[in-house]
Design a protein around this motif. Structure first.
Motif, short mmCIF file in Angstrom:
data_model
loop_
_atom_site.label_atom_id
_atom_site.label_comp_id
_atom_site.label_asym_id
_atom_site.label_seq_id
_atom_site.Cartn_x
_atom_site.Cartn_y
_atom_site.Cartn_z
N THR A 1 8.10 -5.81 -3.59
CA THR A 1 7.53 -6.36 -2.37
C THR A 1 7.95 -5.49 -1.20
OG1 THR A 1 7.16 -8.43 -1.17
CG2 THR A 1 9.44 -7.94 -1.80
N ALA A 2 7.28 -5.66 -0.09
CA ALA A 2 7.64 -4.94 1.14
C ALA A 2 8.32 -5.91 2.08
CB ALA A 2 6.41 -4.35 1.80
N ILE A 3 9.35 -5.43 2.75
CA ILE A 3 10.01 -6.17 3.81
C ILE A 3 9.67 -5.43 5.10
CG2 ILE A 3 12.19 -7.08 4.68
CD1 ILE A 3 11.32 -8.13 1.85
N GLU A 4 9.03 -6.11 6.01
CA GLU A 4 8.52 -5.47 7.22
C GLU A 4 9.52 -5.52 8.37
OE1 GLU A 4 5.75 -3.82 7.08
OE2 GLU A 4 5.23 -4.57 5.10
N GLY A 5 9.44 -4.52 9.23
CA GLY A 5 10.18 -4.52 10.48
C GLY A 5 11.69 -4.57 10.35
N VAL A 6 12.26 -3.80 9.43
CA VAL A 6 13.70 -3.82 9.22
C VAL A 6 14.39 -3.14 10.41
CG1 VAL A 6 15.57 -3.15 7.67
CG2 VAL A 6 13.34 -3.78 6.72
N ALA A 7 15.16 -3.90 11.16
CA ALA A 7 15.79 -3.39 12.38
C ALA A 7 16.66 -2.17 12.11
CB ALA A 7 16.62 -4.49 13.05
N ALA A 8 17.45 -2.19 11.05
CA ALA A 8 18.33 -1.07 10.73
C ALA A 8 17.57 0.18 10.30
CB ALA A 8 19.34 -1.47 9.65
N LEU A 9 16.27 0.04 10.06
CA LEU A 9 15.42 1.17 9.69
C LEU A 9 14.45 1.50 10.82
CD1 LEU A 9 14.56 0.11 6.01
CD2 LEU A 9 16.32 1.72 6.76
N ASP A 10 14.86 1.18 12.04
CA ASP A 10 14.02 1.41 13.22
C ASP A 10 12.66 0.75 13.09
OD1 ASP A 10 15.98 2.88 14.57
OD2 ASP A 10 15.34 4.74 13.63
N GLY A 11 12.64 -0.44 12.49
CA GLY A 11 11.41 -1.21 12.36
C GLY A 11 10.52 -0.83 11.20
N GLU A 12 10.96 0.14 10.39
CA GLU A 12 10.17 0.57 9.23
C GLU A 12 10.17 -0.51 8.15
OE1 GLU A 12 8.33 3.30 8.77
OE2 GLU A 12 8.85 4.20 10.68
N SER A 13 9.30 -0.31 7.17
CA SER A 13 9.17 -1.20 6.03
C SER A 13 10.03 -0.70 4.87
CB SER A 13 7.70 -1.21 5.59
OG SER A 13 7.50 -1.88 4.38
N ALA A 14 10.59 -1.65 4.11
CA ALA A 14 11.36 -1.32 2.91
C ALA A 14 10.63 -1.85 1.69
CB ALA A 14 12.76 -1.93 2.98
N ILE A 15 10.74 -1.14 0.58
CA ILE A 15 10.24 -1.60 -0.72
C ILE A 15 11.44 -2.14 -1.47
CG2 ILE A 15 9.19 -0.93 -2.92
CD1 ILE A 15 8.08 1.57 -1.39
N VAL A 16 11.33 -3.38 -1.97
CA VAL A 16 12.42 -3.96 -2.76
C VAL A 16 11.87 -4.33 -4.13
CG1 VAL A 16 14.22 -5.72 -2.88
CG2 VAL A 16 13.47 -4.86 -0.65
N GLU A 17 12.57 -3.87 -5.17
CA GLU A 17 12.18 -4.13 -6.56
C GLU A 17 13.22 -5.03 -7.20
OE1 GLU A 17 11.12 -1.54 -10.46
OE2 GLU A 17 12.96 -1.05 -9.40
N ARG A 18 12.75 -5.92 -8.07
CA ARG A 18 13.66 -6.85 -8.75
C ARG A 18 13.44 -6.83 -10.25
NH1 ARG A 18 13.26 -13.43 -8.62
NH2 ARG A 18 14.98 -13.77 -10.08
N HIS A 19 14.55 -6.81 -10.98
CA HIS A 19 14.58 -7.05 -12.43
C HIS A 19 15.70 -8.03 -12.67
CE1 HIS A 19 11.65 -4.17 -13.92
NE2 HIS A 19 12.09 -3.32 -13.02
N LEU B 1 3.37 3.46 1.01
CA LEU B 1 2.90 3.49 -0.36
C LEU B 1 1.97 2.32 -0.69
CD1 LEU B 1 5.65 5.21 -0.50
CD2 LEU B 1 5.46 4.76 -2.92
N ASP B 2 2.09 1.19 0.01
CA ASP B 2 1.28 0.02 -0.33
C ASP B 2 -0.16 0.18 0.14
OD1 ASP B 2 2.42 -0.10 2.23
OD2 ASP B 2 2.91 -2.22 2.11
N TYR B 3 -1.10 -0.42 -0.61
CA TYR B 3 -2.52 -0.34 -0.26
C TYR B 3 -2.91 -1.42 0.74
CZ TYR B 3 -3.23 -3.97 -3.83
OH TYR B 3 -3.17 -5.11 -4.58
N ALA B 4 -2.12 -2.46 0.84
CA ALA B 4 -2.21 -3.52 1.85
C ALA B 4 -0.77 -3.96 2.05
CB ALA B 4 -3.08 -4.67 1.35
N PRO B 5 -0.43 -4.54 3.20
CA PRO B 5 0.98 -4.90 3.43
C PRO B 5 1.58 -5.70 2.27
CG PRO B 5 -0.26 -5.16 5.43
CD PRO B 5 -1.27 -4.85 4.34
N GLY B 6 2.62 -5.10 1.65
CA GLY B 6 3.33 -5.76 0.56
C GLY B 6 2.66 -5.71 -0.79
N ARG B 7 1.54 -5.01 -0.91
CA ARG B 7 0.82 -4.92 -2.19
C ARG B 7 0.86 -3.48 -2.68
NH1 ARG B 7 -1.59 -9.79 -3.56
NH2 ARG B 7 -1.82 -11.11 -1.74
N PHE B 8 1.44 -3.32 -3.88
CA PHE B 8 1.67 -1.99 -4.43
C PHE B 8 0.93 -1.81 -5.75
CE2 PHE B 8 5.23 -2.97 -1.74
CZ PHE B 8 5.44 -1.79 -1.05
N LEU B 9 0.57 -0.57 -6.03
CA LEU B 9 0.01 -0.20 -7.32
C LEU B 9 1.19 0.12 -8.24
CD1 LEU B 9 -2.78 2.21 -6.03
CD2 LEU B 9 -3.06 -0.16 -6.77
#
Length: 116
Positions: A22-40, A58-66
């Motif tokens: 999933t994508a996490i939007e607006g991460v303050a520590a990343l100057d507002g950039e988006s992070a990709i977080v993967e879970r297993h 990388l996402d084709y729509a916010p939070g949606r990845f191929l």
């Protein structure tokens, strides 16, 4: 020189589908950039949501990845990244890496530890 930021929560573990990303939007520590977080299960990995080829998300729509098997695929140019280590294994930036983010689980939350 490394820049170190205080740890900050990104999301709750249960907000990430097991085996998914999933994508996490607006991460303050990343100057507002988006992070990709993967879970297993209880294991998480994270990267900056920027393809090293052209600097686009990388996402084709916010939070949606191929995703296919263990690959995360850039929706813009088709670069394919190994979800285990973030290295590009096919496409225009073969051999380059996604920028890994240090994360850990704390009380059911995924925390961003530092960024450089």
């Amino acid at each position: 020189m490394d820049t170190v930021f205080p740890a900050s929560p990104l999301c709750r573990l249960d907000e990430i589908p097991d085996g998914g990303v999933t994508a996490i939007e607006g991460v303050a520590a990343l100057d507002g950039e988006s992070a990709i977080v993967e879970r297993h299960g209880d294991a998480v990995r994270a990267w900056l949501n920027v393809c090293p080829h052209a600097g686009r998300r990388l996402d084709y729509a916010p939070g949606r990845f191929l995703c296919k098997d263990e690959l995360l695929i850039c929706a813009v140019h088709g670069a394919s990244f190994n979800r285990n280590d973030g290295i590009c294994v096919a496409g225009p930036c073969r051999g380059e890496h996604l920028r890994a983010l240090a994360v850990e689980l704390r009380g059911g939350e995924v925390w961003l530890l530092t960024t450089t």
